[in-house]
Design a protein around this motif. Structure first.
Motif, PDB file in Angstrom:
ATOM      1  N   SER A   1      19.012 -10.484  -6.111  1.00  0.00           N
ATOM      2  CA  SER A   1      18.604 -11.664  -5.351  1.00  0.00           C
ATOM      3  C   SER A   1      17.117 -11.939  -5.516  1.00  0.00           C
ATOM      4  CB  SER A   1      18.914 -11.467  -3.868  1.00  0.00           C
ATOM      5  OG  SER A   1      18.388 -12.531  -3.108  1.00  0.00           O
ATOM      6  N   LYS A   2      16.794 -13.210  -5.765  1.00  0.00           N
ATOM      7  CA  LYS A   2      15.405 -13.645  -5.815  1.00  0.00           C
ATOM      8  C   LYS A   2      15.030 -14.359  -4.515  1.00  0.00           C
ATOM      9  CE  LYS A   2      15.494 -14.267 -10.838  1.00  0.00           C
ATOM     10  NZ  LYS A   2      15.323 -15.230 -11.961  1.00  0.00           N
ATOM     11  N   THR A   3      16.005 -14.492  -3.655  1.00  0.00           N
ATOM     12  CA  THR A   3      15.789 -15.196  -2.388  1.00  0.00           C
ATOM     13  C   THR A   3      14.908 -14.370  -1.456  1.00  0.00           C
ATOM     14  OG1 THR A   3      18.011 -16.112  -2.594  1.00  0.00           O
ATOM     15  CG2 THR A   3      16.957 -16.296  -0.434  1.00  0.00           C
ATOM     16  N   ASN A   4      14.065 -15.096  -0.725  1.00  0.00           N
ATOM     17  CA  ASN A   4      13.323 -14.414   0.329  1.00  0.00           C
ATOM     18  C   ASN A   4      14.307 -14.050   1.436  1.00  0.00           C
ATOM     19  OD1 ASN A   4      10.795 -14.553  -0.838  1.00  0.00           O
ATOM     20  ND2 ASN A   4      10.400 -16.604  -0.018  1.00  0.00           N
ATOM     21  N   VAL A   5      14.238 -12.820   1.892  1.00  0.00           N
ATOM     22  CA  VAL A   5      15.170 -12.389   2.931  1.00  0.00           C
ATOM     23  C   VAL A   5      14.427 -11.718   4.070  1.00  0.00           C
ATOM     24  CG1 VAL A   5      17.099 -12.099   1.345  1.00  0.00           C
ATOM     25  CG2 VAL A   5      15.589 -10.162   1.805  1.00  0.00           C
ATOM     26  N   ARG A   6      15.084 -11.731   5.218  1.00  0.00           N
ATOM     27  CA  ARG A   6      14.572 -11.043   6.405  1.00  0.00           C
ATOM     28  C   ARG A   6      15.668 -10.140   6.925  1.00  0.00           C
ATOM     29  NH1 ARG A   6      15.204 -11.679  11.866  1.00  0.00           N
ATOM     30  NH2 ARG A   6      16.427 -13.613  11.601  1.00  0.00           N
TER      31      ARG A   6
ATOM     32  N   HIS B   1      19.933 -18.086   6.831  1.00  0.00           N
ATOM     33  CA  HIS B   1      21.388 -18.001   6.732  1.00  0.00           C
ATOM     34  C   HIS B   1      21.771 -16.544   6.514  1.00  0.00           C
ATOM     35  CE1 HIS B   1      25.517 -18.858   5.733  1.00  0.00           C
ATOM     36  NE2 HIS B   1      25.389 -18.269   4.541  1.00  0.00           N
ATOM     37  N   GLU B   2      22.701 -16.030   7.333  1.00  0.00           N
ATOM     38  CA  GLU B   2      23.055 -14.619   7.206  1.00  0.00           C
ATOM     39  C   GLU B   2      23.798 -14.365   5.888  1.00  0.00           C
ATOM     40  OE1 GLU B   2      25.390 -10.932   9.437  1.00  0.00           O
ATOM     41  OE2 GLU B   2      25.267 -12.907  10.429  1.00  0.00           O
ATOM     42  N   VAL B   3      23.330 -13.325   5.165  1.00  0.00           N
ATOM     43  CA  VAL B   3      23.931 -12.991   3.864  1.00  0.00           C
ATOM     44  C   VAL B   3      24.224 -11.491   3.802  1.00  0.00           C
ATOM     45  CG1 VAL B   3      22.885 -14.910   2.598  1.00  0.00           C
ATOM     46  CG2 VAL B   3      21.609 -12.760   2.883  1.00  0.00           C
ATOM     47  N   THR B   4      24.471 -10.869   4.958  1.00  0.00           N
ATOM     48  CA  THR B   4      24.698  -9.421   4.992  1.00  0.00           C
ATOM     49  C   THR B   4      25.953  -9.047   4.204  1.00  0.00           C
ATOM     50  OG1 THR B   4      23.785  -9.421   7.230  1.00  0.00           O
ATOM     51  CG2 THR B   4      24.892  -7.406   6.484  1.00  0.00           C
ATOM     52  N   PRO B   5      25.821  -8.219   3.145  1.00  0.00           N
ATOM     53  CA  PRO B   5      27.001  -7.796   2.375  1.00  0.00           C
ATOM     54  C   PRO B   5      27.894  -6.888   3.223  1.00  0.00           C
ATOM     55  CG  PRO B   5      24.957  -7.433   1.151  1.00  0.00           C
ATOM     56  CD  PRO B   5      24.571  -7.719   2.561  1.00  0.00           C
ATOM     57  N   GLN B   6      29.156  -6.822   2.862  1.00  0.00           N
ATOM     58  CA  GLN B   6      30.120  -6.047   3.637  1.00  0.00           C
ATOM     59  C   GLN B   6      29.805  -4.560   3.622  1.00  0.00           C
ATOM     60  OE1 GLN B   6      34.157  -6.791   2.518  1.00  0.00           O
ATOM     61  NE2 GLN B   6      35.036  -5.522   4.151  1.00  0.00           N
ATOM     62  N   ASP B   7      29.387  -4.031   2.478  1.00  0.00           N
ATOM     63  CA  ASP B   7      29.110  -2.591   2.371  1.00  0.00           C
ATOM     64  C   ASP B   7      27.614  -2.301   2.381  1.00  0.00           C
ATOM     65  OD1 ASP B   7      28.522  -3.748  -0.019  1.00  0.00           O
ATOM     66  OD2 ASP B   7      29.395  -2.150  -1.253  1.00  0.00           O
TER      67      ASP B   7
ATOM     68  N   PHE C   1      19.173 -11.951   6.392  1.00  0.00           N
ATOM     69  CA  PHE C   1      19.146 -13.417   6.419  1.00  0.00           C
ATOM     70  C   PHE C   1      18.326 -13.926   5.240  1.00  0.00           C
ATOM     71  CE2 PHE C   1      19.801 -12.024  10.752  1.00  0.00           C
ATOM     72  CZ  PHE C   1      20.741 -12.916  11.256  1.00  0.00           C
ATOM     73  N   SER C   2      18.895 -14.882   4.536  1.00  0.00           N
ATOM     74  CA  SER C   2      18.120 -15.540   3.486  1.00  0.00           C
ATOM     75  C   SER C   2      17.169 -16.530   4.145  1.00  0.00           C
ATOM     76  CB  SER C   2      19.050 -16.269   2.506  1.00  0.00           C
ATOM     77  OG  SER C   2      19.686 -17.369   3.161  1.00  0.00           O
ATOM     78  N   ARG C   3      16.040 -16.790   3.508  1.00  0.00           N
ATOM     79  CA  ARG C   3      15.025 -17.686   4.068  1.00  0.00           C
ATOM     80  C   ARG C   3      14.620 -18.698   2.992  1.00  0.00           C
ATOM     81  NH1 ARG C   3      12.090 -16.115   8.458  1.00  0.00           N
ATOM     82  NH2 ARG C   3      10.135 -16.826   7.501  1.00  0.00           N
ATOM     83  N   ARG C   4      14.866 -19.983   3.286  1.00  0.00           N
ATOM     84  CA  ARG C   4      14.494 -21.033   2.342  1.00  0.00           C
ATOM     85  C   ARG C   4      13.656 -22.095   3.052  1.00  0.00           C
ATOM     86  NH1 ARG C   4      19.795 -23.147  -0.507  1.00  0.00           N
ATOM     87  NH2 ARG C   4      20.580 -23.031   1.654  1.00  0.00           N
ATOM     88  N   VAL C   5      12.649 -22.580   2.352  1.00  0.00           N
ATOM     89  CA  VAL C   5      11.721 -23.556   2.930  1.00  0.00           C
ATOM     90  C   VAL C   5      12.263 -24.964   2.704  1.00  0.00           C
ATOM     91  CG1 VAL C   5       9.362 -24.453   2.879  1.00  0.00           C
ATOM     92  CG2 VAL C   5       9.775 -22.020   2.508  1.00  0.00           C
TER      93      VAL C   5
END
Length: 366
Positions: free
Chosen positions: A41-46, A95-101, A59-63
């Protein structure tokens, strides 16, 4: 898996005495790194950590922008407002992007990063502990030695005692217990470095503070210390209360207090003298045990000429000038010592008597 990870964090915090916030900040950084690495992932995440519920969410973070140039980092205003009409330009859409595992991957990836942060935090705790002990006495155990240092075990850290700061005549073996004075504490990439001394004047001062309750309580003040470690030292003391004898307090009943300090310093001779703001009195006291006839003071040069009886000259100067040298360091004045006969030949004695007479007249007028 999440519950076990949080429990491990709590255990680490308790065992290592590390602030929990430090550990959770480390875990946060580790999880962000783990997500980007494992999911390309190149997305900024929190990452959001909840130790009460034992949950970890990503959570992904997009401006929000007018024109999207990078879909991993930006979202158009139109798309953002479809999610929530209140979004405006420059806002951040999460936007929540938490993987299952993610729990299993996070635990594996976080281990190394958290371990490093724990090590750094632990070093910080040790550093802060010893910074608080700067200019203080600490008891340690000789661990090993080389040509440069004796390495002293001080609990959580190893202290370095330079061989040139071991008192003359002292020798130590591994496992010997030793009192040392902390002179410097450094925070290095290898961990805290603590340097200690046996020759520093501060060691003598701290020993008196330990042995003399009046000093510890602030009734008697140590004004100055001069020391030639292992041989002889001078210490000046003062008490605001005229009813208190500062020298007697340091000497103790039958000399017991000063003897305890002398024993710790392996027989080092210690002169305890009264401090005075009057340089004539102070320097006369500092040259103890010799008697002083007079002291001529040159304020501009911050220098003095001291006249002593002929039979006291060698005593005043001391062996190899030691007594005069220590007195000069103690008082902060330059000291030139002359015998009474030498002063008479040079006319110094007459000058001293004249100054003394003027002083007496001034006192009488007052």
């Amino acid at each position: 898996m999440n519950r076990e990870l949080f429990e491990a964090m709590e255990t680490l915090a308790d065992e290592k005495g590390i602030d929990r916030e430090v550990l959770y900040e480390a875990l946060d950084a580790a999880l962000v790194s783990a997500y980007k690495k494992n999911f390309n992932s190149k997305t900024n995440v929190r990452v959001e950590l909840d130790s009460d519920d034992n949950t970890m969410k990503v959570f992904s973070r997009r401006v929000v922008v007018d024109e999207v140039e990078d879909e991993d980092l930006e979202v158009s205003l139109e798309d953002a407002q479809q999610i929530d009409p209140s979004y405006e330009l420059e806002d951040v859409v999460e936007h929540e992007v938490t993987p299952q595992d993610f729990g299993r991957i996070a635990a594996q990836a976080a281990k190394q990063v958290v371990t490093q942060r724990v090590r750094e935090a632990e070093r910080g705790v040790i550093y802060n502990d010893f910074v608080d002990r700067l200019d203080d006495i600490i008891i340690g155990t000789v661990q090993r030695m080389d040509n440069r240092y004796l390495y002293i075990h001080l609990g959580k850290v190893e202290g370095k005692l330079p061989t040139n700061e071991v008192m003359p005549g002292e020798s130590y073996q591994v496992h010997d217990r030793i009192k040392v004075y902390v002179t410097k504490v450094e925070n290095t990439s290898k961990g805290p470095q603590v340097y200690v001394s046996r020759t520093h004047p501060g060691l003598l001062k701290r020993l008196f503070e330990i042995e003399v309750p009046e000093i510890y309580e602030g009734i008697v003040d140590i004004m100055s210390v001069s020391r030639e470690a292992g041989d002889r030292s001078k210490i000046s003391v003062h008490a605001d209360d005229p009813e208190i004898d500062p020298v007697g307090s340091c000497v103790g009943q039958r000399g017991q207090r000063v003897q305890t300090v002398v024993d710790e310093l392996n027989g080092e001779k210690i002169d305890i003298v009264h401090y005075s703001e009057d340089p004539v009195v102070y320097i006369s006291n500092a040259l103890s045990p010799s008697k002083v006839i007079d002291v001529l003071v040159d304020e501009e040069e911050h220098a003095t000429t001291v006249i002593v009886p002929d039979d006291q000259l060698s005593l005043a100067i001391g062996k190899k000038g030691q007594n005069a040298r220590l007195a000069a360091r103690l008082t902060g004045w330059k000291i030139d010592i002359k015998s009474e006969s030498e002063a008479n030949e040079e006319g110094t004695s007459d000058e001293a008597e004249s100054e003394l007479a003027d002083q007496v007249e001034e006192d009488e007028e007052v």
